[in-house]
Design a protein around this motif. Structure first.
Motif, PDB file in Angstrom:
ATOM      1  N   CYS A  93       0.822  -1.223   0.000  1.00  0.00           N
ATOM      2  CA  CYS A  93       0.000   0.000   0.000  1.00  0.00           C
ATOM      3  C   CYS A  93       0.850   1.265   0.000  1.00  0.00           C
ATOM      4  O   CYS A  93       0.417   2.301  -0.496  1.00  0.00           O
ATOM      5  N   CYS A 105      -1.961  -2.669   4.138  1.00  0.00           N
ATOM      6  CA  CYS A 105      -1.574  -4.013   3.689  1.00  0.00           C
ATOM      7  C   CYS A 105      -0.919  -4.792   4.815  1.00  0.00           C
ATOM      8  O   CYS A 105      -0.959  -6.004   4.854  1.00  0.00           O
ATOM      9  N   ARG A 106      -0.333  -4.102   5.741  1.00  0.00           N
ATOM     10  CA  ARG A 106       0.293  -4.669   6.940  1.00  0.00           C
ATOM     11  C   ARG A 106       1.454  -5.611   6.604  1.00  0.00           C
ATOM     12  O   ARG A 106       1.746  -6.533   7.350  1.00  0.00           O
ATOM     13  N   CYS A 121       4.623  -4.396   5.707  1.00  0.00           N
ATOM     14  CA  CYS A 121       5.930  -3.768   5.934  1.00  0.00           C
ATOM     15  C   CYS A 121       6.346  -3.873   7.397  1.00  0.00           C
ATOM     16  O   CYS A 121       6.936  -2.966   7.947  1.00  0.00           O
ATOM     17  N   CYS A 137       5.854   1.846   7.345  1.00  0.00           N
ATOM     18  CA  CYS A 137       5.433   3.003   6.546  1.00  0.00           C
ATOM     19  C   CYS A 137       4.839   4.112   7.390  1.00  0.00           C
ATOM     20  O   CYS A 137       4.756   5.241   6.948  1.00  0.00           O
TER      21      CYS A 137
HETATM   22  S1  FES Z   1       1.120  -1.204   5.706  1.00  0.00           S
HETATM   23 FE1  FES Z   1       1.224  -1.404   3.542  1.00  0.00          FE
HETATM   24  S2  FES Z   1       3.237  -0.711   3.162  1.00  0.00           S
HETATM   25 FE2  FES Z   1       3.069  -0.372   5.300  1.00  0.00          FE
END
Ligand code: FES
Ligand SMILES: Cc1cc2nc3c(=O)[nH]c(=O)nc-3n(C[C@H](O)[C@H](O)[C@H](O)COP(=O)(O)O)c2cc1C
Ligand code: SF4
Ligand code: SF4
Ligand code: SF4
Lengths: 517, 427
Positions: free
Chosen positions: A34, A45-46, A48, A62
């Motif tokens: 994301c 997106c969780r 990273c 992020c």
């Molecule tokens: S939560 Fe998607 S890139 Fe950090």
């Protein structure tokens, strides 16, 4: 400036830098869908996830700002396991479309799966069914089953194009991207959403099903669509060009390009090209050889100059060529012929100074600035009206026109050709096959030129930034550059690299490793 | 034994109207508060030990202290979304004692320096909404809301905003998004609402019960309030008791009260011939307790935490031996699957996945490995998302499977429930 340690490596960053940016600075790998550097942080997106010493909970890179002394890693078993599961959550409802999906080969899901996955799916239950061929507008098709709901496309329309067409409708695993009532995804920057979509959910109608991406090569170049000069990558094979995508350049275009610029590959391809020199007028044309036409041109010019002086010869230039080509042509004209009969054809004077506030400029030529610099350097100031007067008076014996490479940005082409037809002999140089040129009513030689995709050289954008283009295809064998024409005419090699440009700002974009998702 | 502060006058119909409320001591604490410095009120609330009654149990005075001193307008939002399955105490208060909430909000607003408040009320709560609106109108007429309240020089405006029925709008930042007119989904933190909340301004979100309790802290003083409850769990708490007891309902007891007393004394015990099987002590997202664990459980933050569960919203769901735990978990997971806002991948996909796995077991097509898979999926949903809904789905799943594993295994092997009399699976 805070210092932190990432996977054992020390790095110093500016205050306010997020962990993911610090990873990028180190060129260290971190999974993410994301995050996009040109958009706000969504944190959805969780993937990273990183481990920060002293914090039992993994954090997303992020949305976490680096603090001085932080010790961060994303290579512990805990993080790896989480990322693997994060990927799994993305895949459980993802359709097995890869064999028919346009994104295959450049899909972030595939890439992540090859790195972290490679196992059999865990879910035994049927996948969620969603809409598959959703028409979002004239340029883009959505496949909701492939969508991973990263919200990049939504954020793009909110934050960059500011057109707000897209939203996420419904909730939970029934969520789907869609457009608000009666408002299709229709803006001049819409196709950027296709680029930033990490999967094959958004596909470009223009490109879909035309090529497998692994059969295409690409090269870095500059969009010739307007004087902004967006940095792009062109994708091609031996048949020609297939698509154009933006490359990051913070000084020029950020991460984006306009949709008009994406069409600039089309005029390069064979079906739109002038394939051989020809001579004739009013729709009656005979094929010619390049050498033959060059020697006719040379003779006609010499004869005119000898009998009536160099005033009888004139040159029309558009902003569609490289600075090097202008240098050659001008040094031939001014140095060799001692003529300053050179005129700048402004293709669309009414909208020339427009700007849409984002990237697209009314000056739909890549190198007007390069042309003006060249004219300036040679002290050429003659206004267009002079040429009109001379042509109307029948004073022009030989007229050389370096016409459009992209005829679609020349709204008054036919009108202009009929004006040029008032010269006794017209040498029409252009990459394009046009009805307008074929309708010339004086004796005309048409000479095929190379496009930006077939030559090297420099464009100077509206800000004065010099940018290089490079050849990638060879579509029309006999096509010439203006420099080649000039050297044929002067019987000598012309110096290609005259230091034309004043106040030059150099932009070493060719080696730029920015980009990224 | 019940100790009634908040619910003392619930049974008196006149308590709903302003006159009756005033006769019974209403708005006296407000006058007292106006004699105090706002900072002193915050201190008093800190000293009282009051913790948020909405679910997370965060110390209220400490939260108020997070507001930045930057001169920006501040908002006070009352969370009346009451979406946690099993919870109905806020509804009762808004119906029976609307002025108690309004008074608590005026005092809290005065303390935190807010001049605009909203009560964000659950979409299905039409009746309480009407009652609150009437009470707010009464309060405006009596100079208790609006400009220069009771001549104190303090201004406070209050509105009711009715949601559309999404559970996720009870999560404080989801609520703020919804109130801002956006899709009701939680916001990424940081920034936290106290710094950047409603319309980007410093915002305090508190539960109905929390705000009402502030009134009693002012009335009785921090020490007076602390008299009830335990060291770490001060005061009284409203419990919504539902399920298999003789007298389900809302009961106010001091924190630290014995769970079995709540069941046996206040609620009249189980139905005749039934045996206690399990209790969900704090709303459907709280891990379940077995009957054995219930024996010495007390209703306070620390004891329940020690037992691996939580007080949550104070919704106590009593489960007797006629219930099938597979069936119960399926119902719970259906709820979270339906209510996940869908932003975060682990929650969006995980809630659906868990629901599907348990549904497979329930319909007789489950595999033995699914039981471990439930645990694994849940493990990777918890603590990894923007809000706690993902955890709220994961926690019951893990606890049901761990504590009632034999029921799950029986179901997988036999294709039917182990519990005699439980409704058979209908595919
Ligand atoms: S939560 Fe998607 S890139 Fe950090
Ligand atoms: C999914 C979810 C739903 C929630 N629903 C409610 C609710 O309906 N009512 C409530 O008061 N708090 C609810 N909360 C808790 C709020 O986010 C917040 O912590 C609370 O309103 C703060 O008030 P308090 O400190 O007074 O408890 C919910 C939290 C989550 C994660
Ligand atoms: S369509 Fe593509 S960019 Fe948009 S949310 Fe889905 S995956 Fe992301
Ligand atoms: S803005 Fe101009 S240079 Fe950029 S992509 Fe569009 S046409 Fe090309
Ligand atoms: S955890 Fe679930 S409900 Fe909460 S924000 Fe993420 S997707 Fe939405």
């Amino acid at each position: 400036m805070p210092k932190c340690k990432i996977n054992g490596q020390e790095v110093e960053v500016e205050a306010g830098t997020t962990i993911i940016e610090a990873f990028k600075k180190l060129d260290s790998e971190i999974a993410h869908y994301c995050y996009h550097p040109g958009l706000s942080v969504a944190g959805v997106c969780r993937l990273c996830m990183v481990e920060i010493e002293g914090n039992p909970r993994l954090q997303i890179a992020c949305n976490t700002v680096v603090q001085d002394g932080m010790v961060i890693n994303n290579n512990s078993e805990k993080v790896k396991e989480t990322v693997k599961w994060g990927l799994d959550f993305h895949l459980i409802n993802h359709p097995l479309d890869c064999p028919i999906c346009d994104q295959a080969g450049e899909c972030e899901l595939q890439i992540q799966y090859m790195k972290f996955g490679q196992y059999d799916p865990e879910m035994a239950e049927p996948k969620v069914k969603k809409n598959k061929v959703v028409d979002l507008g004239s340029k883009i098709v959505l496949d909701s089953e492939r969508c991973i709901l990263c919200s990049r496309c939504v954020r793009f329309t909110e934050e960059v194009s500011k057109t707000n067409e897209l939203g996420i409708f419904n909730r939970g695993d029934r969520s789907e991207i869609g457009t608000f009532d009666g408002k299709p995804l229709e803006n001049d920057y819409a196709v950027n959403t296709v680029d930033i979509c990490p999967v094959g959910a958004l596909t470009s109608k223009d490109f879909r099903f035309r090529q497998r991406v692994w059969y295409l090569k690409n090269k870095e170049t500059v969009c010739p669509g307007c004087s902004t000069g967006c940095n792009v990558k062109s994708y091609y094979n031996e048949e020609g060009l297939f698509r154009v995508k933006p490359r990051q350049n913070d000084e020029v275009n950020g991460y984006w390009m306009c949709d008009k610029g994406r069409d600039t590959y089309k005029f390069v391809n064979k079906e739109n090209r002038l394939l051989e020199p020809k001579v004739g007028q009013s729709g009656q044309w005979d094929s010619q050889e390049v050498d033959g036409v060059m020697s006719v041109m040379s003779t006609k010019i010499d004869d005119a100059v000898k009998s009536a002086g160099s005033d009888k010869v004139a040159l029309v230039l558009t902003g569609q060529y490289t600075s090097e080509e202008y240098a050659s042509m001008l040094s031939y004209f001014v140095g060799h012929l001692k003529s300053k009969n050179v005129y700048h054809w402004v293709n669309n004077p009414e909208s020339f100074d427009e700007f849409d506030g984002l990237l697209l400029r009314g000056d739909r030529n890549p190198n007007t600035k390069g042309l003006l610099n060249g004219l300036d350097q040679h002290g050429i100031t003659a206004p267009w009206s002079d040429l009109e007067t001379k042509l109307n008076a029948g004073d022009i014996e030989v007229l050389l026109v370096a016409g459009p490479e992209d005829p679609s940005v020349f709204p008054t082409l036919t009108e202009k050709v009929s004006l040029f037809s008032k010269a006794k002999n017209l040498f029409w140089m252009s990459a394009a096959k046009t009805e307008a040129a074929d309708s010339a009513t004086t004796k005309t030689w048409q000479i095929p030129l190379k496009t930006y995709a077939e030559k090297e050289g420099t464009f100077v954008n509206h800000k004065g930034i010099e940018q290089k283009i490079q050849p990638m295809v060879n579509i029309v064998d006999c096509a010439q550059t203006l420099s080649e024409v000039a050297s044929a005419l002067s019987g000598q090699k012309v110096d290609h690299l005259g230091s034309l440009v004043k106040d030059r700002k150099t932009n070493h974009f060719i080696n730029h490793h920015g980009g990224g998702l | 034994m019940e100790i009634k502060l908040l619910s003392e006058h619930y049974d008196k119909p006149e308590f709903q109207g302003l006159d009756g409320y005033k006769k019974l001591g209403g708005y006296e604490p407000l006058k007292k508060a106006f004699q105090m410095q706002p900072k002193a009120i915050i201190e008093m609330v800190k000293e009282s030990g009051l913790r948020g009654r909405g679910g997370a149990g965060f110390p209220t005075g400490v939260k108020w202290g997070f507001l930045p001193d930057n001169g920006e307008p501040r908002y006070l939002l009352c969370n009346a979304d009451e979406g946690e399955p099993g919870t109905f105490k806020d509804r009762l208060m808004m119906e029976r004692a609307p002025h108690q909430l309004i008074e608590g909000m005026i005092i809290s607003a005065f303390a935190v320096g807010s001049h605009k408040g909203y009560i964000y009320i659950r979409g299905e709560y039409n009746e309480p909404t009407a009652i609150l609106q009437k009470a707010i109108a009464e309060a405006y007429d009596a100079g208790l809301l609006g400009k220069n309240i009771l001549g104190s020089g303090f201004d406070f405006d209050l509105d009711v905003y009715q949601g559309a029925g999404a559970y996720i709008c009870g999560e404080e930042t989801g609520m703020i998004s919804s109130l801002e007119g956006k899709k009701g989904q939680p916001k990424l933190k940081p920034p936290f609402p106290a710094v950047q909340g409603y319309l980007g301004k410093p915002t305090i979100v508190n539960n109905v019960e929390t705000l009402a309790a502030v009134k009693y802290i002012i009335r009785d003083g921090a020490d007076g309030y602390r008299k009830h409850g335990t060291e770490k769990s001060a005061g009284t708490k409203l419990f919504s008791v539902s399920g298999n007891v003789m007298k389900p309902g809302t009961y106010e007891v001091p924190l630290g009260y014995k769970l079995m007393d709540l069941i046996n004394i206040e609620c009249g015990g189980l139905k005749p011939g039934r045996k206690l099987k399990a209790v969900i002590p704090g709303g459907s997202s709280a891990p379940v307790l077995t009957a054995a664990e219930c024996a010495d459980a007390t209703m306070d933050y620390e004891n329940l935490a020690q037992k691996g569960t939580m007080l949550g919203s104070g919704a106590v769901i009593i489960i007797d031996d006629t219930n099938c735990m597979v069936d119960m978990l399926k119902v719970i997971l259906h709820f979270y699957h339906h209510e996940s806002c869908g932003q975060c991948t682990p929650c969006r996909e995980g809630t659906g996945w868990l629901h599907k796995i348990v549904s497979s077991i329930y319909s007789g097509t489950g595999r033995l490995q699914d039981i471990d898979l439930i645990q694994q999926v849940a493990d990777h949903m918890a603590g990894k998302t923007i809000c706690a809904l993902s955890d709220a789905a994961a926690m019951p799943a893990v606890s049901f499977v761990q504590k009632f594993r034999s029921e799950f295994e029986f179901y997988v092997r036999e294709g039917r429930s182990k519990v005699k009399g439980a409704v058979d699976a209908q595919v």
